[in-house]
Design a protein around this motif. Structure first.
Motif, PDB file in Angstrom:
ATOM      1  N   PRO A   1      -5.292  23.221  27.261  1.00 15.70           N
ATOM      2  CA  PRO A   1      -6.411  23.684  26.438  1.00 15.70           C
ATOM      3  C   PRO A   1      -6.100  25.004  25.734  1.00 15.70           C
ATOM      4  CG  PRO A   1      -6.942  23.834  28.784  1.00 15.70           C
ATOM      5  CD  PRO A   1      -5.617  23.177  28.682  1.00 15.70           C
ATOM      6  N   GLY A   2      -6.542  25.061  24.477  1.00 15.16           N
ATOM      7  CA  GLY A   2      -6.384  26.282  23.706  1.00 15.16           C
ATOM      8  C   GLY A   2      -5.059  26.399  22.981  1.00 15.16           C
ATOM      9  N   ILE A   3      -4.148  25.451  23.181  1.00 15.06           N
ATOM     10  CA  ILE A   3      -2.865  25.479  22.481  1.00 15.06           C
ATOM     11  C   ILE A   3      -2.924  24.477  21.336  1.00 15.06           C
ATOM     12  CG2 ILE A   3      -0.379  25.043  22.676  1.00 15.06           C
ATOM     13  CD1 ILE A   3      -0.468  26.008  25.510  1.00 15.06           C
ATOM     14  N   ASP A   4      -2.479  24.916  20.169  1.00 15.48           N
ATOM     15  CA  ASP A   4      -2.410  24.040  19.001  1.00 15.48           C
ATOM     16  C   ASP A   4      -1.748  22.719  19.397  1.00 15.48           C
ATOM     17  OD1 ASP A   4      -2.271  23.741  15.877  1.00 15.48           O
ATOM     18  OD2 ASP A   4      -0.259  23.224  16.651  1.00 15.48           O
ATOM     19  N   ARG A   5      -2.310  21.614  18.942  1.00 15.44           N
ATOM     20  CA  ARG A   5      -1.843  20.281  19.357  1.00 15.44           C
ATOM     21  C   ARG A   5      -0.359  20.059  19.059  1.00 15.44           C
ATOM     22  NH1 ARG A   5      -3.925  16.144  21.779  1.00 15.44           N
ATOM     23  NH2 ARG A   5      -3.033  14.095  21.486  1.00 15.44           N
ATOM     24  N   ASP A   6       0.120  20.473  17.901  1.00 12.22           N
ATOM     25  CA  ASP A   6       1.536  20.279  17.568  1.00 12.22           C
ATOM     26  C   ASP A   6       2.439  21.086  18.490  1.00 12.22           C
ATOM     27  OD1 ASP A   6       0.933  18.499  15.524  1.00 12.22           O
ATOM     28  OD2 ASP A   6       1.007  20.035  13.955  1.00 12.22           O
ATOM     29  N   ILE A   7       2.047  22.302  18.789  1.00  7.03           N
ATOM     30  CA  ILE A   7       2.823  23.141  19.711  1.00  7.03           C
ATOM     31  C   ILE A   7       2.781  22.540  21.107  1.00  7.03           C
ATOM     32  CG2 ILE A   7       2.927  25.406  20.849  1.00  7.03           C
ATOM     33  CD1 ILE A   7       1.897  26.579  18.156  1.00  7.03           C
ATOM     34  N   ALA A   8       1.598  22.099  21.538  1.00 14.39           N
ATOM     35  CA  ALA A   8       1.453  21.484  22.865  1.00 14.39           C
ATOM     36  C   ALA A   8       2.329  20.239  22.970  1.00 14.39           C
ATOM     37  CB  ALA A   8      -0.008  21.143  23.136  1.00 14.39           C
ATOM     38  N   GLN A   9       2.342  19.415  21.931  1.00 17.67           N
ATOM     39  CA  GLN A   9       3.166  18.210  21.942  1.00 17.67           C
ATOM     40  C   GLN A   9       4.646  18.560  22.037  1.00 17.67           C
ATOM     41  OE1 GLN A   9       1.844  14.828  21.978  1.00 17.67           O
ATOM     42  NE2 GLN A   9       3.921  14.734  22.833  1.00 17.67           N
ATOM     43  N   SER A  10       5.052  19.592  21.344  1.00 17.20           N
ATOM     44  CA  SER A  10       6.441  20.036  21.404  1.00 17.20           C
ATOM     45  C   SER A  10       6.802  20.496  22.825  1.00 17.20           C
ATOM     46  CB  SER A  10       6.669  21.176  20.403  1.00 17.20           C
ATOM     47  OG  SER A  10       7.982  21.659  20.524  1.00 17.20           O
ATOM     48  N   LEU A  11       5.908  21.216  23.477  1.00 17.93           N
ATOM     49  CA  LEU A  11       6.146  21.664  24.851  1.00 17.93           C
ATOM     50  C   LEU A  11       6.265  20.470  25.803  1.00 17.93           C
ATOM     51  CD1 LEU A  11       3.663  24.678  25.111  1.00 17.93           C
ATOM     52  CD2 LEU A  11       6.139  24.747  24.665  1.00 17.93           C
ATOM     53  N   VAL A  12       5.382  19.484  25.614  1.00 20.24           N
ATOM     54  CA  VAL A  12       5.410  18.275  26.447  1.00 20.24           C
ATOM     55  C   VAL A  12       6.711  17.507  26.223  1.00 20.24           C
ATOM     56  CG1 VAL A  12       4.314  16.015  26.758  1.00 20.24           C
ATOM     57  CG2 VAL A  12       2.909  18.082  26.679  1.00 20.24           C
ATOM     58  N   ASN A  13       7.123  17.371  24.974  1.00 18.77           N
ATOM     59  CA  ASN A  13       8.367  16.655  24.676  1.00 18.77           C
ATOM     60  C   ASN A  13       9.566  17.351  25.311  1.00 18.77           C
ATOM     61  OD1 ASN A  13       6.818  14.901  23.156  1.00 18.77           O
ATOM     62  ND2 ASN A  13       7.452  15.746  21.190  1.00 18.77           N
ATOM     63  N   THR A  14       9.604  18.673  25.214  1.00 15.77           N
ATOM     64  CA  THR A  14      10.696  19.429  25.829  1.00 15.77           C
ATOM     65  C   THR A  14      10.664  19.282  27.340  1.00 15.77           C
ATOM     66  OG1 THR A  14      10.732  21.015  23.996  1.00 15.77           O
ATOM     67  CG2 THR A  14      11.716  21.732  26.081  1.00 15.77           C
ATOM     68  N   ALA A  15       9.476  19.375  27.922  1.00 16.00           N
ATOM     69  CA  ALA A  15       9.348  19.237  29.374  1.00 16.00           C
ATOM     70  C   ALA A  15       9.854  17.889  29.847  1.00 16.00           C
ATOM     71  CB  ALA A  15       7.890  19.437  29.797  1.00 16.00           C
ATOM     72  N   HIS A  16       9.578  16.847  29.096  1.00 18.81           N
ATOM     73  CA  HIS A  16      10.018  15.500  29.485  1.00 18.81           C
ATOM     74  C   HIS A  16      11.547  15.384  29.444  1.00 18.81           C
ATOM     75  CE1 HIS A  16       9.502  11.383  30.529  1.00 18.81           C
ATOM     76  NE2 HIS A  16       9.822  10.891  29.348  1.00 18.81           N
ATOM     77  N   GLN A  17      12.183  16.199  28.641  1.00 15.96           N
ATOM     78  CA  GLN A  17      13.649  16.190  28.578  1.00 15.96           C
ATOM     79  C   GLN A  17      14.279  16.993  29.716  1.00 15.96           C
ATOM     80  OE1 GLN A  17      15.396  14.170  26.498  1.00 15.96           O
ATOM     81  NE2 GLN A  17      13.311  13.487  26.077  1.00 15.96           N
ATOM     82  N   ILE A  18      13.602  18.035  30.207  1.00 13.53           N
ATOM     83  CA  ILE A  18      14.212  18.918  31.211  1.00 13.53           C
ATOM     84  C   ILE A  18      13.716  18.694  32.635  1.00 13.53           C
ATOM     85  CG2 ILE A  18      14.726  20.685  29.489  1.00 13.53           C
ATOM     86  CD1 ILE A  18      12.376  22.333  30.575  1.00 13.53           C
ATOM     87  N   CYS A  19      12.594  18.020  32.811  1.00  8.96           N
ATOM     88  CA  CYS A  19      12.043  17.794  34.152  1.00  8.96           C
ATOM     89  C   CYS A  19      12.938  16.834  34.945  1.00  8.96           C
ATOM     90  CB  CYS A  19      10.632  17.218  34.038  1.00  8.96           C
ATOM     91  SG  CYS A  19       9.921  16.706  35.623  1.00  8.96           S
ATOM     92  N   PRO A  20      13.385  17.223  36.137  1.00  9.45           N
ATOM     93  CA  PRO A  20      14.241  16.337  36.940  1.00  9.45           C
ATOM     94  C   PRO A  20      13.593  14.986  37.280  1.00  9.45           C
ATOM     95  CG  PRO A  20      14.354  18.568  37.790  1.00  9.45           C
ATOM     96  CD  PRO A  20      13.264  18.548  36.744  1.00  9.45           C
ATOM     97  N   TYR A  21      12.293  14.954  37.505  1.00  9.47           N
ATOM     98  CA  TYR A  21      11.620  13.681  37.787  1.00  9.47           C
ATOM     99  C   TYR A  21      11.641  12.790  36.553  1.00  9.47           C
ATOM    100  CZ  TYR A  21       9.621  15.001  42.336  1.00  9.47           C
ATOM    101  OH  TYR A  21       9.440  15.339  43.644  1.00  9.47           O
ATOM    102  N   SER A  22      11.424  13.375  35.381  1.00 10.72           N
ATOM    103  CA  SER A  22      11.484  12.603  34.137  1.00 10.72           C
ATOM    104  C   SER A  22      12.880  12.042  33.926  1.00 10.72           C
ATOM    105  CB  SER A  22      11.089  13.467  32.944  1.00 10.72           C
ATOM    106  OG  SER A  22       9.723  13.809  33.003  1.00 10.72           O
ATOM    107  N   LYS A  23      13.880  12.860  34.205  1.00  8.06           N
ATOM    108  CA  LYS A  23      15.262  12.394  34.068  1.00  8.06           C
ATOM    109  C   LYS A  23      15.530  11.237  35.031  1.00  8.06           C
ATOM    110  CE  LYS A  23      17.144  16.877  32.724  1.00  8.06           C
ATOM    111  NZ  LYS A  23      18.019  17.983  33.156  1.00  8.06           N
ATOM    112  N   ALA A  24      15.037  11.350  36.258  1.00  8.18           N
ATOM    113  CA  ALA A  24      15.286  10.312  37.267  1.00  8.18           C
ATOM    114  C   ALA A  24      14.596   9.000  36.917  1.00  8.18           C
ATOM    115  CB  ALA A  24      14.814  10.788  38.641  1.00  8.18           C
TER     116      ALA A  24
END
Length: 139
Positions: A104-127
């Motif tokens: 909440p409170g984060i611009d949607r495009d910025i939030a989406q970029s953070l989520v996309n990056t997190a999905h690339q670096i999160c070990p569970y996502s990688k697994a």
């Protein structure tokens, strides 16, 4: 392709007895949990809930790393709700998962970029990548 670890920073160790009707305990006794099958009225939790808790915690931390790199302040109420399905195809059991991310409170495009990056670096996502159906939703 298997990624090989160059340096182990932590090893979580657990001992489980009784399967889905059993008990799990970490070797340091910080986790002691009764287990029961999904949907039952048995005591405790189930592996799908434990997987969801672990993945959502790790994913939110990965969002934090992405936000720090992008110099974006995360709101105190940032959250990830995990939904882990246990399903069947014929006689074979499979998992599927959804991570519903609230920033909440984060611009949607910025939030989406953070989520996309997190999905690339999160070990569970990688697994899980390429192994189970996964949806990452910005809510």
């Amino acid at each position: 392709m298997i990624n090989h670890i160059e340096k182990v920073v932590y090893t979580g160790k657990t001992h489980t007895t009784g399967g889905r009707n059993g008990k799990s305990r970490s070797t340091d006794d910080r986790l002691v949990v009764d287990l029961s099958p999904p949907g039952s009225n048995g005591p405790g939790t189930n592996p799908e809930q434990l997987f969801g808790a672990g993945w959502s915690a790790c994913f939110l931390s990965a969002i934090g790393k992405a936000a720090q790199a992008a110099k974006v302040a995360l709101p105190a109420d940032a959250a990830v709700d995990a939904e882990v399905d246990l399903g069947l195809t014929g006689e074979a059991a499979f998992l599927a998962a959804r991570l519903n991310v609230s920033l909440p409170g984060i611009d949607r495009d910025i939030a989406q970029s953070l989520v996309n990056t997190a999905h690339q670096i999160c070990p569970y996502s990688k697994a899980s990548r390429g192994n189970i159906d996964v949806e990452i939703n910005l809510v």
